[in-house]
Enzyme design. Sequence first.
Site, PDB file in Angstrom:
ATOM      1  N   HIS A   1     -12.078  -2.514  -0.322  1.00 42.83           N
ATOM      2  CA  HIS A   1     -11.380  -1.971   0.764  1.00 42.83           C
ATOM      3  C   HIS A   1     -12.272  -2.255   2.321  1.00 42.83           C
ATOM      4  CE1 HIS A   1     -10.034   1.554   3.503  1.00 42.83           C
ATOM      5  NE2 HIS A   1      -8.914   0.965   2.833  1.00 42.83           N
TER       6      HIS A   1
ATOM      7  N   GLU B   1      -1.153  -0.559  -4.113  1.00 41.83           N
ATOM      8  CA  GLU B   1      -2.357   0.255  -3.671  1.00 41.83           C
ATOM      9  C   GLU B   1      -2.216   1.612  -3.776  1.00 41.83           C
ATOM     10  OE1 GLU B   1      -5.419   0.340   0.009  1.00 41.83           O
ATOM     11  OE2 GLU B   1      -4.457  -1.630  -0.681  1.00 41.83           O
TER      12      GLU B   1
ATOM     13  N   GLU C   1     -10.466   3.456  -2.467  1.00 44.30           N
ATOM     14  CA  GLU C   1     -11.129   3.638  -1.075  1.00 44.30           C
ATOM     15  C   GLU C   1     -11.468   5.073  -1.019  1.00 44.30           C
ATOM     16  OE1 GLU C   1      -7.876   4.240   2.131  1.00 44.30           O
ATOM     17  OE2 GLU C   1      -6.922   2.689   0.692  1.00 44.30           O
TER      18      GLU C   1
ATOM     19  N   ASP D   1       0.924  -1.208   0.137  1.00 45.69           N
ATOM     20  CA  ASP D   1       0.103  -0.074   0.134  1.00 45.69           C
ATOM     21  C   ASP D   1       1.029   1.207  -0.085  1.00 45.69           C
ATOM     22  OD1 ASP D   1      -2.055   1.998   0.370  1.00 45.69           O
ATOM     23  OD2 ASP D   1      -2.847   1.097   2.099  1.00 45.69           O
TER      24      ASP D   1
ATOM     25  N   HIS E   1      -0.589   4.183  -0.228  1.00 49.38           N
ATOM     26  CA  HIS E   1      -1.243   4.946   0.560  1.00 49.38           C
ATOM     27  C   HIS E   1      -1.199   6.574   0.203  1.00 49.38           C
ATOM     28  CE1 HIS E   1      -3.225   5.955   4.784  1.00 49.38           C
ATOM     29  NE2 HIS E   1      -3.634   4.596   4.539  1.00 49.38           N
TER      30      HIS E   1
END
Length: 420
Positions: free
Chosen positions: A312, A236, A262, A210, A212
């Site tokens: 998610h 991700e 997400e 991730d 992020h």
Amino acid sequence: MRSGHDHNSPHAKHWLLVEPLTFPSLGMTSNTIADIEIFRVPPRWLFVRVKTSDGIVGWGESTLEGHTEAIEGAFSDLRERFIGAVADNIQDIWQTAYIGRFYRGGPVLMSALSGLDIALWDIKGKRLGVPVWQLLGGKVRDRIKVYGWIGGDHPSAVASAAKARKEQGFTAVKMNGTDAISWIDSPALLEATVERVKQVRSTGLDVGVDFHGRLHKGMAKQLAKLLEPLHPMFIEEPLLPTQPEEIADLSNTVSTPIALGERLYTRWDFRPYLERRAVDIVQPDVSHCGGISELRRIATYAETYDVALAPHCPLGPIALAACMQVAISAPNFVIQEMSWKMHYNVTAGEALGIEADLHSYMANPEVFTVKDGYVAALQGPGIGVEIDEARVRSMSELYMKHAPWRNPLWRGEDGSLTEW
């Protein structure tokens, strides 16, 4: 709606005057919405309880991490509009909530709608005595592949954490790629990420990495290239969700699947990523994207682009159960995130001196048992989880004495803000 005739027009056009949108009043029936309650509960979740006039209770989840009070405010409007509405009319309620106030979409309004929508599907399934996946066309699989989290916000000790996850029954995990990082930063930070991924892969587990949204383009494309030989399951949010063109460019430079979603809240938000061929795995969050109704539509939309679904869900048991209802019935589903023993849950529980984990509010936690990397398809009516209402109420009463969860605010060595 009233019709008339425009006598001032040279062409004598007919005109229509459309009255403002109102919710259809069908009178009191045995299944109208009688009450909507919300509960803040640790570690950082917001549960929704909807009760019908004939006593059926459905549970939803409207968790929007770090913005709890905003969701609570949005529910004042939803109560005003939908107390007395027929609970079976899920799609009409969804459309009315989305369209009826002119301004629409975004994390707050969609997260509030999500919890209401999930609860209404729970009610409908319970009324009919079937799992929600039966109402979505039946199942296409018998079990759901899942992954757990390792490493925390500041990724460390990932090898031992991966081994622990393997012992818990997982075959895949996810970890943050980096700590805080500047727009252009030292390559040594990226080398450390590569080493951590190697350690996890050495345990035999698959790993999603991730980013992020912490990395900007100059660093993200370097890290994606460095990780490619290690064959991560996906990367991700390689960039912030405001960058569909740049994510598409990055996607074209590596073979690693790109996952995101997400922080996208409707199928329209996903459109530019799908049309630009920027994404391989969509990750809508059922507590943010409009509930089961919109999660199912996003899954179907993604399937037309040959894009997989991996919802998610670093959230509570209600959100996870709702995700699983769609996963059981969606052909393009691949893997499900679950928050069992996640770092947020552990640290929040320790701070309050209580247990605040995925199973803490469930009367039937066994339905989330992980075996050989999978959780069996849920079989109970509605969303398939039984919520311990007494514990929800008592923990909410305790938690209301504390400030709700906030994400950390990070600054770099020069004092400027960095992405969390």
